[in-house]
Design a protein around this motif. Structure first.
Motif, PDB file in Angstrom:
ATOM      1  N   LEU A  81      -4.146  11.100   0.040  1.00 43.04           N
ATOM      2  CA  LEU A  81      -3.126  10.062  -0.142  1.00 43.04           C
ATOM      3  C   LEU A  81      -1.908  10.315   0.754  1.00 43.04           C
ATOM      4  O   LEU A  81      -1.346   9.378   1.319  1.00 43.04           O
ATOM      5  CB  LEU A  81      -2.691   9.986  -1.605  1.00 43.04           C
ATOM      6  N   VAL A  85      -7.197  14.930  -3.551  1.00 45.88           N
ATOM      7  CA  VAL A  85      -6.877  13.496  -3.553  1.00 45.88           C
ATOM      8  C   VAL A  85      -5.444  13.287  -3.066  1.00 45.88           C
ATOM      9  O   VAL A  85      -5.159  12.373  -2.285  1.00 45.88           O
ATOM     10  CB  VAL A  85      -7.066  12.887  -4.965  1.00 45.88           C
ATOM     11  N   SER A 125       0.835  -1.206   0.000  1.00 50.58           N
ATOM     12  CA  SER A 125       0.000   0.000   0.000  1.00 50.58           C
ATOM     13  C   SER A 125       0.866   1.251   0.000  1.00 50.58           C
ATOM     14  O   SER A 125       0.583   2.218  -0.725  1.00 50.58           O
ATOM     15  CB  SER A 125      -0.929   0.007   1.210  1.00 50.58           C
ATOM     16  N   LEU A 151       1.687   6.951  -6.777  1.00 54.34           N
ATOM     17  CA  LEU A 151       0.632   7.898  -7.125  1.00 54.34           C
ATOM     18  C   LEU A 151       1.037   9.331  -6.786  1.00 54.34           C
ATOM     19  O   LEU A 151       0.800  10.264  -7.570  1.00 54.34           O
ATOM     20  CB  LEU A 151      -0.675   7.532  -6.416  1.00 54.34           C
ATOM     21  N   LEU A 152       1.660   9.513  -5.622  1.00 55.00           N
ATOM     22  CA  LEU A 152       2.121  10.846  -5.226  1.00 55.00           C
ATOM     23  C   LEU A 152       3.226  11.340  -6.156  1.00 55.00           C
ATOM     24  O   LEU A 152       3.217  12.509  -6.572  1.00 55.00           O
ATOM     25  CB  LEU A 152       2.607  10.836  -3.775  1.00 55.00           C
ATOM     26  N   ILE A 159       0.880   4.052  -3.022  1.00 57.51           N
ATOM     27  CA  ILE A 159       0.596   5.458  -2.721  1.00 57.51           C
ATOM     28  C   ILE A 159       1.789   6.330  -3.097  1.00 57.51           C
ATOM     29  O   ILE A 159       1.620   7.428  -3.644  1.00 57.51           O
ATOM     30  CB  ILE A 159       0.195   5.639  -1.242  1.00 57.51           C
ATOM     31  N   PHE A 172      -0.558   7.824   3.567  1.00 55.04           N
ATOM     32  CA  PHE A 172       0.847   7.421   3.548  1.00 55.04           C
ATOM     33  C   PHE A 172       1.482   7.634   4.925  1.00 55.04           C
ATOM     34  O   PHE A 172       2.173   6.756   5.454  1.00 55.04           O
ATOM     35  CB  PHE A 172       1.590   8.228   2.476  1.00 55.04           C
TER      36      PHE A 172
END
Length: 159
Positions: A63, A59, A32, A39-40, A36, A67
């Protein structure tokens, strides 16, 4: 005799089941964090048009919070482990928490440098140091921690 042997095999199967659940929780948390992080990084490194960046900002904040919380959870989960696995899990958890904390410290000392001109040099050095930790050191520690954690998790699972 035979009842004792049956009880021992039941205990071993229960403890093995608990062990596998613990490994699954650790792996879920680690993967996970990796997802994340990607994505960041995508948000900050891919040049999206400004309207899209503004739309996605909330978003990204969520996130980032997840995190940070997963880093805290992983740090507490790591306390129960032993040896090098514990070391790498702690490194991963702490390095997931560090960017948030050190960016706040960077901004705090930057503000203090502006406010208190007599101590400007000291506060600027602290501000720059915290910035480097948040932006460079913590991500490197995170990668080292993730790789080490996954290697030792795999080793503990097979052995």
């Amino acid at each position: 005799g035979i009842i004792y042997i049956m009880n021992r095999s039941i205990e071993k199967s229960i403890s093995k089941n608990e062990f596998m659940k613990k490994i699954l929780r650790l792996k879920t948390t680690l993967y996970s964090l990796i997802i994340i992080l990607f994505l960041l990084l995508a948000y900050f490194l891919i040049p999206f048009p400004v309207p899209i960046k503004r739309t996605l900002f909330s978003v990204v904040v969520i996130l980032g919070f997840i995190f940070f919380m997963l880093g805290i959870i992983l740090t507490f989960m790591a306390k129960k482990e032993k040896g090098k696995l514990k070391l790498f899990l702690m490194l991963t958890g702490i390095s997931a928490i560090a960017p948030f904390i050190f960016s706040i410290l960077h901004n705090l000392f930057y503000g203090l440098a502006i406010t208190f001109e007599n101590f400007e040099l000291i506060f600027e050095i602290l501000s720059a140091s915290f910035f480097i930790i948040a932006i460079i050191v913590a991500p490197i520690m995170f990668v080292v921690g993730i790789v080490g954690s996954l290697v030792f998790l795999r080793a503990s699972q097979s052995g």
